[in-house]
Structures are given as structure tokens and as C-alpha cells.
Design a protein around this motif. Structure first.
Motif, PDB file in Angstrom:
ATOM      1  N   VAL A   1      -0.098  -0.500  -4.560  1.00  0.00           N
ATOM      2  CA  VAL A   1      -1.832   0.659  -4.746  1.00  0.00           C
ATOM      3  C   VAL A   1      -2.066   1.262  -3.744  1.00  0.00           C
ATOM      4  O   VAL A   1      -1.684   1.332  -2.585  1.00  0.00           O
ATOM      5  N   SER A   2      -2.240   2.922  -4.475  1.00  0.00           N
ATOM      6  CA  SER A   2      -2.467   3.649  -3.495  1.00  0.00           C
ATOM      7  C   SER A   2      -4.159   3.590  -3.480  1.00  0.00           C
ATOM      8  O   SER A   2      -5.310   3.601  -4.147  1.00  0.00           O
TER       9      SER A   2
ATOM     10  N   ALA B   1      -5.329   2.350   4.607  1.00  0.00           N
ATOM     11  CA  ALA B   1      -5.245   1.784   2.386  1.00  0.00           C
ATOM     12  C   ALA B   1      -5.993   0.080   2.450  1.00  0.00           C
ATOM     13  O   ALA B   1      -6.837  -0.054   1.281  1.00  0.00           O
TER      14      ALA B   1
ATOM     15  N   GLY C   1      -5.697   6.425  -2.983  1.00  0.00           N
ATOM     16  CA  GLY C   1      -6.115   7.830  -3.180  1.00  0.00           C
ATOM     17  C   GLY C   1      -4.286   9.206  -3.378  1.00  0.00           C
ATOM     18  O   GLY C   1      -3.428   8.943  -3.156  1.00  0.00           O
TER      19      GLY C   1
ATOM     20  N   GLY D   1      -0.253   5.320   7.322  1.00  0.00           N
ATOM     21  CA  GLY D   1      -0.259   3.925   7.210  1.00  0.00           C
ATOM     22  C   GLY D   1      -0.617   3.659   6.560  1.00  0.00           C
ATOM     23  O   GLY D   1      -1.609   4.096   5.992  1.00  0.00           O
ATOM     24  N   GLY D   2      -0.135   2.242   6.096  1.00  0.00           N
ATOM     25  CA  GLY D   2      -1.060   1.439   5.297  1.00  0.00           C
ATOM     26  C   GLY D   2      -2.140   0.940   5.714  1.00  0.00           C
ATOM     27  O   GLY D   2      -3.072   0.147   4.511  1.00  0.00           O
TER      28      GLY D   2
ATOM     29  N   TYR E   1      -2.747  10.972  -1.252  1.00  0.00           N
ATOM     30  CA  TYR E   1      -2.919  11.877  -0.235  1.00  0.00           C
ATOM     31  C   TYR E   1      -2.017  10.830  -0.043  1.00  0.00           C
ATOM     32  O   TYR E   1      -2.092   9.574  -0.018  1.00  0.00           O
ATOM     33  N   VAL E   2      -1.861  11.387   1.423  1.00  0.00           N
ATOM     34  CA  VAL E   2      -0.826  10.435   2.602  1.00  0.00           C
ATOM     35  C   VAL E   2      -1.268   9.946   3.626  1.00  0.00           C
ATOM     36  O   VAL E   2      -1.882  10.811   4.526  1.00  0.00           O
ATOM     37  N   LEU E   3      -1.576   8.796   3.691  1.00  0.00           N
ATOM     38  CA  LEU E   3      -2.057   8.189   5.124  1.00  0.00           C
ATOM     39  C   LEU E   3      -0.864   8.205   5.911  1.00  0.00           C
ATOM     40  O   LEU E   3       0.005   7.471   5.413  1.00  0.00           O
TER      41      LEU E   3
ATOM     42  N   LEU F   1       0.821  -1.239   0.013  1.00  0.00           N
ATOM     43  CA  LEU F   1      -0.207  -0.085   0.077  1.00  0.00           C
ATOM     44  C   LEU F   1       1.271   0.845   0.031  1.00  0.00           C
ATOM     45  O   LEU F   1       1.849   1.473   0.830  1.00  0.00           O
ATOM     46  N   SER F   2       0.481   2.145  -0.677  1.00  0.00           N
ATOM     47  CA  SER F   2       1.955   2.768  -1.763  1.00  0.00           C
ATOM     48  C   SER F   2       0.584   4.134  -2.005  1.00  0.00           C
ATOM     49  O   SER F   2       0.024   4.101  -2.964  1.00  0.00           O
ATOM     50  N   PRO F   3       1.157   5.435  -1.470  1.00  0.00           N
ATOM     51  CA  PRO F   3       0.744   6.667  -2.318  1.00  0.00           C
ATOM     52  C   PRO F   3       0.494   6.523  -3.452  1.00  0.00           C
ATOM     53  O   PRO F   3      -0.485   7.353  -4.177  1.00  0.00           O
TER      54      PRO F   3
HETATM   55  N1  ADE Z   1      -0.099   4.971   2.370  1.00  0.00           N
HETATM   56  C1  ADE Z   1      -0.303   5.846   3.179  1.00  0.00           C
HETATM   57  N2  ADE Z   1      -1.281   6.952   1.637  1.00  0.00           N
HETATM   58  C2  ADE Z   1      -1.867   5.541   1.121  1.00  0.00           C
HETATM   59  C3  ADE Z   1      -2.574   6.074   0.382  1.00  0.00           C
HETATM   60  N3  ADE Z   1      -2.884   6.750   0.009  1.00  0.00           N
HETATM   61  N4  ADE Z   1      -2.349   5.098  -0.249  1.00  0.00           N
HETATM   62  C4  ADE Z   1      -2.212   3.552   0.222  1.00  0.00           C
HETATM   63  N5  ADE Z   1      -0.951   3.478   1.112  1.00  0.00           N
HETATM   64  C5  ADE Z   1      -1.091   5.170   1.732  1.00  0.00           C
END
Ligand code: ADE
Length: 231
Positions: A134-135, A147, A137, A143-144, A139-141, A90-92
Motif C-alpha cells: 500500500v502506498s 505511511a 501517495g 520510511g514507512g 512520492y517517497v517518504l 508500506l511502499s510508494p
Molecule cells: N514508504 C516510503 N514512501 C512511501 C509511500 N509514499 N507510501 C507508502 N510507504 C512508503
């Protein structure tokens, strides 16, 4: 479907697991299991993350810790694992989750979800262990985990038996049945409230006209959404 979530915070999924459609999916045979990175760190101090080389804010999940957790769970080199099952970080910056991707993932027998923390992952985790990024959205959370819940929710509700009424996921927003458009408006009783009337066509009992009206409403919503994001 078998979903394994690798996380530093398995307890954050407790609420999610109690949701009805998730319970239904689990009762129908799907499995949701958790691996805590912290239980598999090869480092004596129990460390799981570290500061970035070259400087910068935040902490990164370490590649040796992720390798050790994946190896402990699957018994093979994680470099080979990703050829056998989808290993999703999980990554933005990843591929944006949409209905087509949820459909695609729902056909998999098994998924592995990797939740990053703080600044995310050491790049070698993404490069060598993940099959997908996979993101949820742009924007940055923090943590994963949230997501991962979004991915699990969007995928599990596609599985037979997750929703009470099987037709409810076929004709929902962004589905192929609606040509990828958002869903049309819905109304329930009362037919009039404070002078706000439900559109007559929906009370007409004329299924063909109702179908046409709904299709047109979906198209209008899609146009409005496209215009709003161009502004
Ligand atoms: N980890 C931090 N931000 C995320 C995002 N927007 N989507 C998926 N993983 C995330």
C-alpha cells in the motif's frame, strides 16, 4: 481490530497514539501493538539492513530479519501467515490508499503493517511475506512509519466509537454517501465576517434544499480537482 506494526522506530508512534480518535478506538477494544525488527534480528551484530546487490544508494531491510520478526510474533512461517491475515508492506509503489481501500481494511479483524526504511524492502519480503503493498501517495517518504500512521488513521476512524459522532465518517469526503466525491464546504458562526456571507441556503433551515446544494457543491469540487490534476 488488532493492528501490529513492524518497525525500527516504534517510538515514532507515541504522538499518534495520543490522538483522540485513536484513543477512542483503543478504548473501544481495538489494539495497536509494535514489533521492533531490531529485537528479532538473527544476526549477531544486530544488523537489520544491508546494501543492495548490484550497487546503488541506500539500505534495504533484510528478508531474514523480517522473517524472524514475523515468525517470533505469530509462530508460523510468514509464507503461510499472509493467507490468514492481511500483511501490508508500506511502499510508494503499492496500491494507492483511498476511501474504498480504507473501508475494505476496516472490515478485517487484524492487520499487520510492515514499515520499510531507507531504500525499502528486499523484494523477497514483498513477494513472499506481504499480502498487499500500500502506498499513501506517489512520492517517497524516508520510511514507512508515516505511511503506516496514515493507514491506521484512515482505518481506525471508520470503526464504531472512534469518532464522537457516528454520522461524521459516513458522509465525509470520498465516501459512498457522496458518490466518491470530496465533501461539500462547511461554515460556522459568524454568518458574516468582513462581508463574506455564509450561503443563504444553509441558513434557510430547508433540509432538502441544503442536501441538494451540498451534493452539487461536492460534484463541483470533484470537477475542479479533476481539472487541476489534468493541468
Ligand atoms: N514508504 C516510503 N514512501 C512511501 C509511500 N509514499 N507510501 C507508502 N510507504 C512508503
Amino acid at each position: 481490530m488488532e493492528i501490529d506494526v513492524f518497525t525500527l522506530f516504534p517510538e515514532s508512534f507515541e504522538w499518534f497514539e495520543q490522538q483522540r480518535h485513536v484513543r477512542n478506538a483503543l478504548a473501544a477494544g481495538s489494539q495497536l501493538q509494535y514489533v521492533n525488527f531490531r529485537d528479532h534480528t538473527p544476526l549477531s551484530a544486530g544488523q537489520v539492513d544491508d546494501t543492495p546487490f548490484g550497487g546503488g544508494a541506500g539500505m534495504l531491510l533484510r528478508v531474514d530479519v523480517v522473517e524472524s520478526a514475523l515468525h517470533a510474533r505469530y509462530g508460523i512461517d510468514p509464507v503461510q501467515l499472509r493467507e490468514r491475515r492481511r500483511v501490508i508492506a508500506l511502499s510508494p509503489a503499492g496500491r494507492l490508499l483511498d476511501d474504498a481501500l480504507a473501508d475494505e481494511l476496516a472490515t478485517e479483524p487484524a492487520l499487520t503493517l510492515l514499515c520499510g526504511r531507507y531504500e525499502g524492502f528486499d523484494e523477497r519480503i514483498l513477494e513472499h511475506f506481504a499480502s498487499d503493498q500500500v502506498s499513501v501517495g506517489r512520492y517517497v517518504l524516508s520510511g514507512g512509519e508515516l505511511a503506516a500512521m496514515v493507514v491506521c488513521d484512515a482505518v481506525l476512524r471508520k470503526l464504531p466509537g472512534a469518532l464522537g459522532d457516528a454520522s461524521s465518517s459516513a458522509e465525509e469526503s470520498f465516501s459512498a454517501a457522496l458518490g466518491g466525491d470530496p465533501e461539500y464546504p462547511h461554515y460556522t458562526r459568524p454568518a458574516e465576517h468582513r462581508g463574506w456571507r455564509v450561503p443563504d441556503v444553509l441558513l434557510s433551515g430547508h433540509h432538502e434544499r441544503i442536501g441538494q446544494w451540498r451534493r452539487e457543491q461536492s460534484r463541483q469540487r470533484a470537477r475542479r480537482a479533476a481539472n487541476a490534476s489534468d493541468e
